[in-house]
Design an enzyme around this catalytic site. Sequence first.
Site, mmCIF file in Angstrom:
data_model
loop_
_atom_site.group_PDB
_atom_site.id
_atom_site.type_symbol
_atom_site.label_atom_id
_atom_site.label_comp_id
_atom_site.label_asym_id
_atom_site.label_seq_id
_atom_site.Cartn_x
_atom_site.Cartn_y
_atom_site.Cartn_z
ATOM 1 N N GLU A 204 0.689 -1.444 0.247
ATOM 2 C CA GLU A 204 -0.411 0.289 -0.496
ATOM 3 C C GLU A 204 0.788 1.184 0.390
ATOM 4 O O GLU A 204 2.101 0.975 0.652
ATOM 5 C CB GLU A 204 -0.893 0.115 1.199
ATOM 6 C CG GLU A 204 -2.064 -0.365 1.326
ATOM 7 C CD GLU A 204 -2.618 -0.478 3.050
ATOM 8 O OE1 GLU A 204 -2.484 0.184 3.431
ATOM 9 O OE2 GLU A 204 -3.768 -1.289 2.605
ATOM 10 N N TYR A 206 2.467 4.560 1.719
ATOM 11 C CA TYR A 206 2.004 4.899 2.695
ATOM 12 C C TYR A 206 2.214 6.360 3.548
ATOM 13 O O TYR A 206 2.309 6.788 2.530
ATOM 14 C CB TYR A 206 3.577 4.233 3.685
ATOM 15 C CG TYR A 206 4.455 5.045 5.343
ATOM 16 C CD1 TYR A 206 2.822 3.863 6.059
ATOM 17 C CD2 TYR A 206 5.071 5.615 4.902
ATOM 18 C CE1 TYR A 206 3.904 3.828 7.493
ATOM 19 C CE2 TYR A 206 5.201 5.618 6.668
ATOM 20 C CZ TYR A 206 4.721 4.929 7.826
ATOM 21 O OH TYR A 206 4.837 4.998 9.415
ATOM 22 N N LYS A 241 -3.129 0.907 18.859
ATOM 23 C CA LYS A 241 -4.070 2.026 19.826
ATOM 24 C C LYS A 241 -3.586 1.802 21.806
ATOM 25 O O LYS A 241 -3.539 0.688 21.820
ATOM 26 C CB LYS A 241 -5.702 1.516 19.935
ATOM 27 C CG LYS A 241 -5.899 1.343 18.197
ATOM 28 C CD LYS A 241 -7.351 0.513 17.905
ATOM 29 C CE LYS A 241 -7.139 0.391 16.058
ATOM 30 N NZ LYS A 241 -8.359 -0.681 16.188
ATOM 31 N N ARG A 295 -16.005 -8.573 14.443
ATOM 32 C CA ARG A 295 -15.774 -9.121 16.538
ATOM 33 C C ARG A 295 -15.954 -7.755 16.728
ATOM 34 O O ARG A 295 -15.864 -6.430 16.424
ATOM 35 C CB ARG A 295 -13.973 -9.762 16.874
ATOM 36 C CG ARG A 295 -13.352 -8.826 16.233
ATOM 37 C CD ARG A 295 -11.785 -9.458 17.038
ATOM 38 N NE ARG A 295 -10.573 -8.112 16.885
ATOM 39 C CZ ARG A 295 -10.126 -7.040 16.937
ATOM 40 N NH1 ARG A 295 -11.134 -6.713 18.140
ATOM 41 N NH2 ARG A 295 -9.478 -6.971 16.209
HETATM 42 P P1 ADP Z 1 -3.013 -4.835 12.162
HETATM 43 O O1 ADP Z 1 -4.402 -5.533 11.177
HETATM 44 O O2 ADP Z 1 -2.464 -5.391 12.212
HETATM 45 O O3 ADP Z 1 -3.938 -3.914 13.348
HETATM 46 P P2 ADP Z 1 -4.077 -2.139 10.124
HETATM 47 O O4 ADP Z 1 -4.430 -2.701 8.662
HETATM 48 O O5 ADP Z 1 -5.542 -2.144 10.732
HETATM 49 O O6 ADP Z 1 -3.312 -3.344 10.727
HETATM 50 O O7 ADP Z 1 -3.001 -1.373 10.694
HETATM 51 C C1 ADP Z 1 -2.914 -0.897 12.017
HETATM 52 C C2 ADP Z 1 -1.752 0.847 11.876
HETATM 53 O O8 ADP Z 1 -1.226 0.849 10.738
HETATM 54 C C3 ADP Z 1 -3.611 1.826 10.949
HETATM 55 O O9 ADP Z 1 -3.604 1.962 12.126
HETATM 56 C C4 ADP Z 1 -2.042 2.477 10.606
HETATM 57 O O10 ADP Z 1 -1.965 2.584 11.736
HETATM 58 C C5 ADP Z 1 -1.341 1.807 9.939
HETATM 59 N N1 ADP Z 1 -1.094 1.546 8.361
HETATM 60 C C6 ADP Z 1 -2.260 0.780 8.045
HETATM 61 N N2 ADP Z 1 -2.149 1.123 6.653
HETATM 62 C C7 ADP Z 1 -1.404 2.477 6.231
HETATM 63 C C8 ADP Z 1 -0.725 2.571 5.259
HETATM 64 N N3 ADP Z 1 -0.969 2.791 4.036
HETATM 65 N N4 ADP Z 1 -0.623 3.846 5.497
HETATM 66 C C9 ADP Z 1 0.117 4.160 6.566
HETATM 67 N N5 ADP Z 1 -0.136 3.856 8.240
HETATM 68 C C10 ADP Z 1 -0.564 2.739 8.119
#
Ligand code: ADP
Length: 451
Positions: A204, A206, A241, A295
Amino acid sequence: MAAGLFEKVLIANRGEIALRIHRACREMGIHTVAVHSTADADAMHVRLADESVCIGPPSARESYLNIPAILSAATITGADAIHPGIGFLAENAQFAEMVEEHGFTFIGPTPEHIRMMGDKVVAKKTVLELGLPVVPGSDGAITSFEEAEAVARQIGYPILIKAAAGGGGRGMKVARNPESLRDAYQLARGEARAAFGNDEVYMERYLVRPRHIEIQLLADSHGNVVHFGERDCSIQRRHQKVIEEAPSPALNASQRDSIGRLAADTVRQFGYRGVGTMEFLFEDGQFFFIEMNTRLQVEHTISEMITGIDLVREQIRVATGAPLGYDQSDIRIQGHSIECRINAEHPETFAPSPGRIDGYHAPGGLGIRVDSALYDGYRVPSHYDSLIAKLVVHGASRNECLMRLRRALEEFVIGGIETTIPLHNRLIVQRDFINGDYDIHWLENLLAGKR
Ligand code: ADP
């Protein structure tokens, strides 16, 4: 199970979330069965449940992840349904399938939907086809380094490599330039293989200063879907978080309404049932879907505080096949809520700090809620997640909420171990936090002394 409430629910979890579910059940007149490892024999969820069954030794693999032991516990206690809680088996499609095959109701979505959203490549593709904006990136999984190079050229640096089976921020690596791509690619795959037994990755763009905004959804099995507005979960460390708030200080009413409606429409289209959360990154007024959690979430509490609706109760109700009985216009957002996740960790080094609680006093008063399974003399085991308490505050306005949070943290005493209370004390008085001016990198920058 047809209409009619469950008589007995087995809670396949531990800690504060097991207690949270127990509370909802008791208020609905439902008997509860706790399961526990030998390390949790004295845990609060075991003490409060109507019945309890020991399902194995301390290691989660042999207890809270031990599907045969959990199903046996449900059989011998005559439970009607199983609530998986958060973590452990909550997003395990095979578990959901086996629960149903054994004649119990799984309090959650269908195994198909858990599977679909558990594979983030499939999840992104699905919601994109249904009209949701996603973070620009690879079309699907990346199968070779050469492909990674080509995709990176196309979407531009910095790029993020993510595990298809990801969760908890693991298997995620940033490459800031072509030189660092190979390392990032290999590290992400290695971490994904180690954490999830699956090294499939995708890419993706960033985003450099997004906020994490997520929409709480609830769907019944009759095609009714409502949303509870958003939660801003941008205060993160290592993609996890730390503090969440609702509503987000960054959204206006029309943005809230449109992303909420879009998320609800999307899950309606694929026939989702249960509670769920769509997570987005929000940058320059635009939303980008990143994943859906099928969930309950740790931070569901703040949505409850601003809507007055018990989401676990609703989750149990829709699992019985009951219709929602209300629609979007009945959900009103009132005031502001903030949650601090308190972990058994050193507030500066974040080293785990299990051990015996020596002195415990939870804050109280108007607008304060503490979700925790702690008590004086309790021994926090070293085998599980370090979350030990959620301090949830509600106020008529964001300012009232902030002031209340400040005094609640002052009152909170958890003796005998290190906790992250001092970290929260420090964060909530920062000017940026008070102004609601932060993105997902804010906390890491603060901790690194860059702010
Ligand atoms: P997980 O399932 O491991 O928690 P997520 O896809 O929900 O992964 O992403 C967790 C966190 O990672 C997001 O809340 C954000 O802070 C960061 N993150 C995810 N994707 C991106 C991105 N494309 N660019 C910047 N930060 C990202």
